[in-house]
Design a protein around this motif. Structure first.
Motif, mmCIF file in Angstrom:
data_model
loop_
_atom_site.group_PDB
_atom_site.id
_atom_site.type_symbol
_atom_site.label_atom_id
_atom_site.label_comp_id
_atom_site.label_asym_id
_atom_site.label_seq_id
_atom_site.Cartn_x
_atom_site.Cartn_y
_atom_site.Cartn_z
ATOM 1 N N ARG A 69 0.842 -1.260 0.116
ATOM 2 C CA ARG A 69 0.086 -0.013 0.003
ATOM 3 C C ARG A 69 1.064 1.236 0.061
ATOM 4 N NH1 ARG A 69 -5.437 1.251 1.185
ATOM 5 N NH2 ARG A 69 -5.658 -1.185 1.527
ATOM 6 N N ALA A 70 2.026 1.449 0.667
ATOM 7 C CA ALA A 70 2.883 2.332 0.917
ATOM 8 C C ALA A 70 3.531 2.664 -0.381
ATOM 9 C CB ALA A 70 3.830 2.254 2.017
ATOM 10 N N ALA A 71 3.959 1.508 -1.182
ATOM 11 C CA ALA A 71 4.575 1.677 -2.467
ATOM 12 C C ALA A 71 3.688 2.095 -3.442
ATOM 13 C CB ALA A 71 5.165 0.195 -3.006
ATOM 14 N N ALA A 72 2.246 1.618 -3.306
ATOM 15 C CA ALA A 72 1.504 2.319 -4.311
ATOM 16 C C ALA A 72 0.932 3.768 -4.175
ATOM 17 C CB ALA A 72 0.047 1.529 -4.279
ATOM 18 N N GLU A 73 0.879 4.143 -2.759
ATOM 19 C CA GLU A 73 0.617 5.534 -2.603
ATOM 20 C C GLU A 73 1.804 6.544 -2.751
ATOM 21 O OE1 GLU A 73 -0.347 5.558 1.465
ATOM 22 O OE2 GLU A 73 -2.463 4.788 1.191
ATOM 23 N N SER A 74 2.814 5.914 -2.993
ATOM 24 C CA SER A 74 3.912 6.799 -3.432
ATOM 25 C C SER A 74 3.902 6.795 -4.928
ATOM 26 C CB SER A 74 5.173 6.571 -2.571
ATOM 27 O OG SER A 74 5.804 5.000 -3.028
ATOM 28 N N GLY A 75 3.022 6.259 -5.486
ATOM 29 C CA GLY A 75 3.101 6.448 -7.017
ATOM 30 C C GLY A 75 3.784 5.160 -7.817
ATOM 31 N N ALA A 76 3.898 3.922 -7.176
ATOM 32 C CA ALA A 76 4.737 2.732 -7.697
ATOM 33 C C ALA A 76 3.758 2.373 -8.833
ATOM 34 C CB ALA A 76 5.245 1.766 -6.685
ATOM 35 N N ASP A 77 4.373 1.983 -9.841
ATOM 36 C CA ASP A 77 3.571 1.305 -10.958
ATOM 37 C C ASP A 77 3.847 -0.381 -10.787
ATOM 38 O OD1 ASP A 77 6.277 1.156 -11.518
ATOM 39 O OD2 ASP A 77 5.841 1.897 -13.678
ATOM 40 N N LEU A 78 3.349 -0.974 -11.528
ATOM 41 C CA LEU A 78 3.548 -2.711 -11.363
ATOM 42 C C LEU A 78 4.843 -3.138 -11.224
ATOM 43 C CD1 LEU A 78 1.387 -4.623 -11.368
ATOM 44 C CD2 LEU A 78 1.890 -5.251 -13.976
#
Lengths: 215, 215
Positions: free
Chosen positions: B80-89
């Motif tokens: 979730r943290a990675a996704a919230e900091s704009g991480a793609d696949l």
DNA sequence: CGTGTTCGTTATAAGTTGTAACTCACGCGA
DNA sequence: TCGCGTGAGTTACAACTTATAACGAACACG
């Protein structure tokens, strides 16, 4: 030549008891997992007392290691048999899936969670490369496109892990991704991570096989 | 509203002891595997006698289940943290690999060999679908080619496993294969099946990620 | 300042792995 | 055919493990 067929009655009896112990062990592992394997319980089921089994196996870990070796051997044999009856890469994949579904805990004995300190005996790694050799043979037969990635070059330079198998770098990579992708689907399926998801794991498996043979 | 911040001193002490027990358990698991986890050994290291721990955990299995829950929670949080900091696949993939390498036994707590009879509590499966939701979000953002396989149609029809996530069928399949392929590489790497093979597992991982994002 | 909940202790039961010492029987060689 | 040695199986034991029961002591709360 040594007459390998003539074993003393004591050796024959010993082999028979060892086989029976392993049979009970496999049954126990299939129903409760490898961590729940109990020499005492096996001995009681065979009608003899606990310490008697230590005549046949040096320790509990020794028995488990032997079961791991048998599992590797079993996979290598089914792989070799499939290859000898003319199976291509998809054929090998389905042989693998059949072998895995036949006894999930046996699959996990080979590819499951490892014990941190454990190092497999040398002969087991030998069987492992035997398995990889069959996979490499099947991968070599497939047509490869011209492009060669840097990773494939690196793979070709360190091909001693494949027993110096004379496969082109693209085939090395294909065998490797075949291994990891099929294991990815199978492992999650056998562990039950797909239960309740509604789709058929076999279709997902076939989908990966199709992607593998025709990228 | 209940004042969640004010806990009685006993509750605070209880939580602290539980956390310390789990800390020792994680350490023990990391060095000897989950099957070697011993409540007695933990108690001795904490300076108290064996049965005392049963005030804090109903059983050994209860403690392990809690560690599994924590591991799921930890993975879901990093995702979730990675996704919230704009991480793609690819970003999520590397977050996953970092999380796995950080503590291999924690990874196996989640995706390792299951005990045949064990069924995870409902809240754990809830965290699992939370993880899948992040993966689905990232998969949806990628462009998809027009063609739709029958398998993808089947996937779209039974999307309740994704919490009825509004992703196109192609994204469902991409998230699924992303999961299985990355797990395939990671699982074999962490289990040590690549040791001695000469190539860098990170490159193989990246190779799979590249294949995943641009088929 | 009581009082009761909770913690930690010891004792105990029923398991486990593994070693030691002792019998006993089987098979092999003379 | 007859001893005799090797190996199988036994009990006894040590050192573990999980888990429960019963007891005492400390602590928070009214």
């Amino acid at each position: 030549m040594a007459e390998t067929g003539t074993r003393t009655p004591r050796e024959r009896y010993r082999d028979q008891v060892r086989a029976e112990v392993k049979e009970h062990a496999r049954e126990q592992i299939a129903t409760a997992g490898a961590s729940a394997l109990s020499l005492n319980a096996i001995a009681k089921r065979m009608g003899m007392s606990g310490p008697a089994l230590y005549r046949y196996f040096a320790s509990r870990d020794d028995l488990i290691t032997e079961l791991i070796r048998d599992a590797y051997r079993s996979l290598a044999d089914t792989f070799r048999a499939a290859a000898e009856s003319g199976a291509d890469l998809p054929g090998l994949a389905h042989a693998l899936r059949g072998w895995a579904l036949d006894d999930p805990q046996r699959y996990f004995l080979v590819y499951g969670t490892p014990v941190p300190g454990y190092h497999a005996p040398a002969d087991i790694t030998g069987i492992a490369s035997e398995i990889m050799a069959v996979l490499l043979d099947a991968s070599t037969e497939l047509p490869a496109d011209g492009s060669t990635t840097p990773f494939e070059v690196d793979l070709g330079a360190h091909r001693h892990w494949a027993g110096d198998h004379p496969a082109p770098p693209a085939a090395l990579r294909r065998a490797l991704t075949c291994w990891t992708r099929l294991h990815g689907v199978l492992s999650l399926e056998l562990a039950g991570h797909f239960t309740g998801m509604g789709f058929d794991p076999a279709v997902l498996f076939d989908s990966e096989v199709a992607d593998l043979t025709a990228p």
